[in-house]
Design a protein around this motif. Structure first.
Motif, short mmCIF file in Angstrom:
data_model
loop_
_atom_site.label_atom_id
_atom_site.label_comp_id
_atom_site.label_asym_id
_atom_site.label_seq_id
_atom_site.Cartn_x
_atom_site.Cartn_y
_atom_site.Cartn_z
N GLU A 55 66.21 15.46 42.03
CA GLU A 55 65.40 16.26 42.94
C GLU A 55 65.03 17.56 42.23
O GLU A 55 65.73 18.57 42.37
N PRO A 56 63.95 17.55 41.45
CA PRO A 56 63.61 18.70 40.58
C PRO A 56 63.46 20.03 41.31
O PRO A 56 63.57 21.08 40.70
N GLU A 133 60.91 22.70 32.41
CA GLU A 133 59.99 21.63 32.02
C GLU A 133 60.77 20.40 31.55
O GLU A 133 60.41 19.27 31.89
N SER A 136 62.35 18.65 34.54
CA SER A 136 61.31 17.94 35.30
C SER A 136 60.87 16.67 34.58
O SER A 136 60.68 15.61 35.21
N LYS A 137 60.77 16.76 33.25
CA LYS A 137 60.39 15.58 32.46
C LYS A 137 61.47 14.50 32.55
O LYS A 137 61.17 13.31 32.72
N ALA A 139 63.59 14.15 34.97
CA ALA A 139 63.57 13.62 36.34
C ALA A 139 62.49 12.56 36.49
O ALA A 139 62.70 11.53 37.15
N GLU A 140 61.34 12.78 35.86
CA GLU A 140 60.26 11.80 35.92
C GLU A 140 60.64 10.52 35.17
O GLU A 140 60.35 9.41 35.62
N GLU A 141 61.32 10.67 34.03
CA GLU A 141 61.78 9.50 33.28
C GLU A 141 62.78 8.68 34.10
O GLU A 141 62.73 7.44 34.11
N ARG A 143 62.97 8.65 37.37
CA ARG A 143 62.26 8.07 38.51
C ARG A 143 61.49 6.81 38.09
O ARG A 143 61.43 5.82 38.83
N SER A 144 60.95 6.82 36.87
CA SER A 144 60.13 5.71 36.40
C SER A 144 60.94 4.54 35.85
O SER A 144 60.43 3.42 35.78
N LYS A 167 69.76 8.53 45.51
CA LYS A 167 68.34 8.88 45.59
C LYS A 167 67.44 7.64 45.61
O LYS A 167 66.50 7.54 46.40
#
Length: 441
Positions: A55-56, A133, A136-137, A139-141, A143-144, A167
Motif C-alpha cells: 500500500e504505497p 520512487e 512505489s516501483k 509495489a507495482e512489481e 502488484r503485477s 492484500k
C-alpha cells in the motif's frame, strides 16, 4: 582532556540513535553539545515499510528536521573515524563530503542493511524522493507479479508473506521458504504455529527445511524473477524472488577505528558478522569514548526496536555521567550496564541478566503475534499493538512532546513488567543453587 564543554556525535538517526540524542539533549547545552549525523536526512519507520510495499500511500517517513530533538542535525554520510587526540577532543568523525566533526564521545548507531528496497541503500538511493520512487516501483512489481517466492522464515519473511496474502488474497501464487523446521524459530513455538496456520489459511504455501542453494542472479540484492533451487533439488520458479534471510550489520565505522591496529582486520571481519564488540556498559572494546547501540552492537539480545531503545537508554545514561563528572575514573566505576542499566529501579536493574523479549509481528491488518518474554498473544490485540507503536513513533518523529513523554512512560512500564519475572526467576535459581550447595555441605 579538560573538563569543559563536551561534544557527543551520534551517527545514525533511527531508533537507537534518535533516542540517544533526545535523551542527551535534556542536559545543559552549555556543558554538552549533541550532534546527530544522519545520511538520509529523514526518519523512516522501518517496521512499516512492508505495509508500504503493498500500500504505497502508507506513511512511514518524516523529515529529520521535524523530529523535535533540540540537537544539531548534520545530514551526511560518515566515512570514517579516528581516535587521535588533538588536545581538545577525543577524536574526529570524517564525513564523505570532506567535513570533519570533532568529538569527545562518539555513538555508533548505524544499524543494519537489508535487501533493497526493504531498507534504503547508500548514496543517491537514500534521497527521500528516490526512496519513495523505489518503494512505489517495487509495489507495482509486486502488484503485477503472478507468483512470488519469499525466502526466510523470520519476522521479516513472515510479515512480508502475510502482507502479500492479506492484500492480494489467492490471486497470486505465494511461496514462503524457510530452512528451519518451523517459522519464527527464535520465538516461542506458539508464534511459529500461529504464523504457519494463518499463512496457509490465506493461501500461502509454506515450505519447511527448504534451504536455497542456488539463487537467480542478482536476487540477493534486488527483487528479480528466476528459479530457486533448494537443497532437496526442488526448483521453484517465480516472477519475483525476495530474500528475507537476514541483515547485514553496518560496522564500517568501527572498521575505520581499528583497521590499522594489530589484529584490526580480523576484529573488523568478526564485527561484520557478530556486531561491534562492546563492554557490558556498551563502550566499544579498545576505543575510549566510543559507544555502540542498536543493530550494529554485538550484544546477546534480539535485534529489535525495543532492544535498541534499551541500549540507547544505557548509552545516554553513561555519557551523561561521564560529562557531569570531573573525575573520569570515578565515573567509569559508576557506569550502567546493559540491560539492567536501562531500569530506574536499582534492585530490578541489578537482577536483570538478559534483555526482555518484546516484539510484535503483523499478519496483515487485523491479526498479529505479540511476544512478551515466553508469553505469546495473538489476534487483533497484537495487530493493534503494532499499529499503536507506529502511531507513537511517527508522532514522536513529528515532534509531538506529549506522545514522546507518554511513550517513555509506557515503555518504562512494559520494561518493568517484562523484567520482573526474569529477575524473580534468576533470584529463585540462585536461591535453589544455594540451598542445594548448603545441603551438600
Amino acid at each position: 582532556m579538560g573538563f569543559g564543554r563536551r561534544t557527543t556525535v551520534v551517527v545514525g538517526g533511527s531508533f537507537a540513535g534518535r533516542r540517544v540524542a533526545s535523551l542527551l539533549a535534556t542536559g545543559d547545552p552549555c556543558l554538552h553539545e549533541v550532534v546527530l549525523v544522519e545520511e538520509k536526512g529523514y526518519t523512516e519507520f522501518t517496521p512499516s515499510i512492508l505495509r508500504t510495499l503493498v500500500e504505497p500511500g502508507h506513511p512511514v517517513w518524516e523529515p529529520i528536521q521535524a523530529t523535535g530533538i533540540p540537537v544539531k542535525v548534520v545530514t551526511g554520510r560518515a566515512a570514517g573515524a579516528s581516535l587521535c587526540k588533538d588536545g581538545q577532543h577525543q577524536g574526529q568523525l570524517a564525513l564523505a563530503d570532506g567535513r570533519t566533526l570533532p568529538y569527545h564521545f562518539l555513538v555508533i548507531a548505524t544499524g543494519s542493511s537489508y535487501l533493497w528496497p526493504i531498507k534504503a541503500g547508500s548514496g543517491d538511493e537514500v534521497k527521500l524522493s528516490t526512496r519513495k520512487e523505489a518503494v512505489s516501483k517495487a509495489a507495482e512489481e509486486l502488484r503485477s507479479a503472478g507468483s512470488i517466492a519469499v525466502v526466510g522464515g523470520g519476522p521479516v519473511g513472515v510479515e512480508l508473506a502475510a502482507e502479500l496474502a492479506g492484500k492480494f488474497g489467492r490471486s497470486k501464487n505465494i511461496v514462503l521458504l524457510t530452512n528451519g523446521s518451523r517459522l519464527l524459530q527464535r520465538m516461542p513455538q506458539k508464534a511459529g504455529y500461529t504464523a504457519s496456520r494463518w499463512l496457509r489459511l490465506a493461501g500461502v504455501e509454506v515450505l519447511h527445511g527448504a534451504k536455497v542453494v542456488q539463487w537467480p542472479e542478482g536476487s540477493r540484492q534486488r527483487l528479480c524473477s528466476g528459479t530457486l533451487i533448494t537443497q532437496s533439488g526442488r526448483e521453484i520458479s517465480a516472477d519475483l524472488t525476495i530474500d528475507c534471510t537476514g541483515v547485514k550489520l553496518n560496522t564500517e565505522l568501527y572498521t575505520s577505528l581499528v583497521e590499522d591496529r594489530e589484529g584490526g582486520p580480523e576484529a573488523a571481519a568478526e564485527a561484520s558478522r557478530q556486531g561491534i564488540p562492546v563492554k557490558p556498559t556498551l563502550e566499544v572494546v579498545g576505543c575510549p569514548g566510543v559507544f555502540a547501540c542498536g543493530d550494529a552492537a554485538g550484544v546477546a539480545a534480539e535485534r529489535t526496536a525495543y532492544t535498541a531503545d534499551l541500549m540507547a537508554v544505557v548509552v545516554a545514561k553513561n555519557i551523561a555521567l561521564l560529562v557531569s563528572r570531573k573525575d573520569s575514573k570515578d565515573a567509569q566505576k559508576k557506569l550502567k550496564e546493559f540491560p539492567g542499566g536501562a531500569l530506574s529501579n536499582a534492585w530490578l536493574g541489578q537482577g536483570l541478566q538478559e534483555a526482555p523479549s518484546i516484539a510484535a509481528i503483523s499478519l496483515y491488518k487485523y491479526d498479529g503475534i505479540m511476544q512478551f518474554n515466553n508469553l505469546i498473544i495473538t489476534g487483533p490485540l497484537a495487530a493493534g499493538t503494532k499499529v499503536m507503536v507506529e502511531f507513537f513513533q511517527l508522532g514522536i518523529a513529528r515532534g509531538n512532546t506529549i506522545l514522546s513523554k507518554l511513550w517513555l512512560t509506557l515503555e518504562a512500564m512494559n520494561t518493568v513488567m517484562a523484567a520482573l519475572p526474569l529477575v524473580l526467576w534468576h533470584k529463585w535459581t540462585e536461591l535453589k543453587a544455594f540451598v542445594q550447595a548448603y545441603e551438600a555441605f
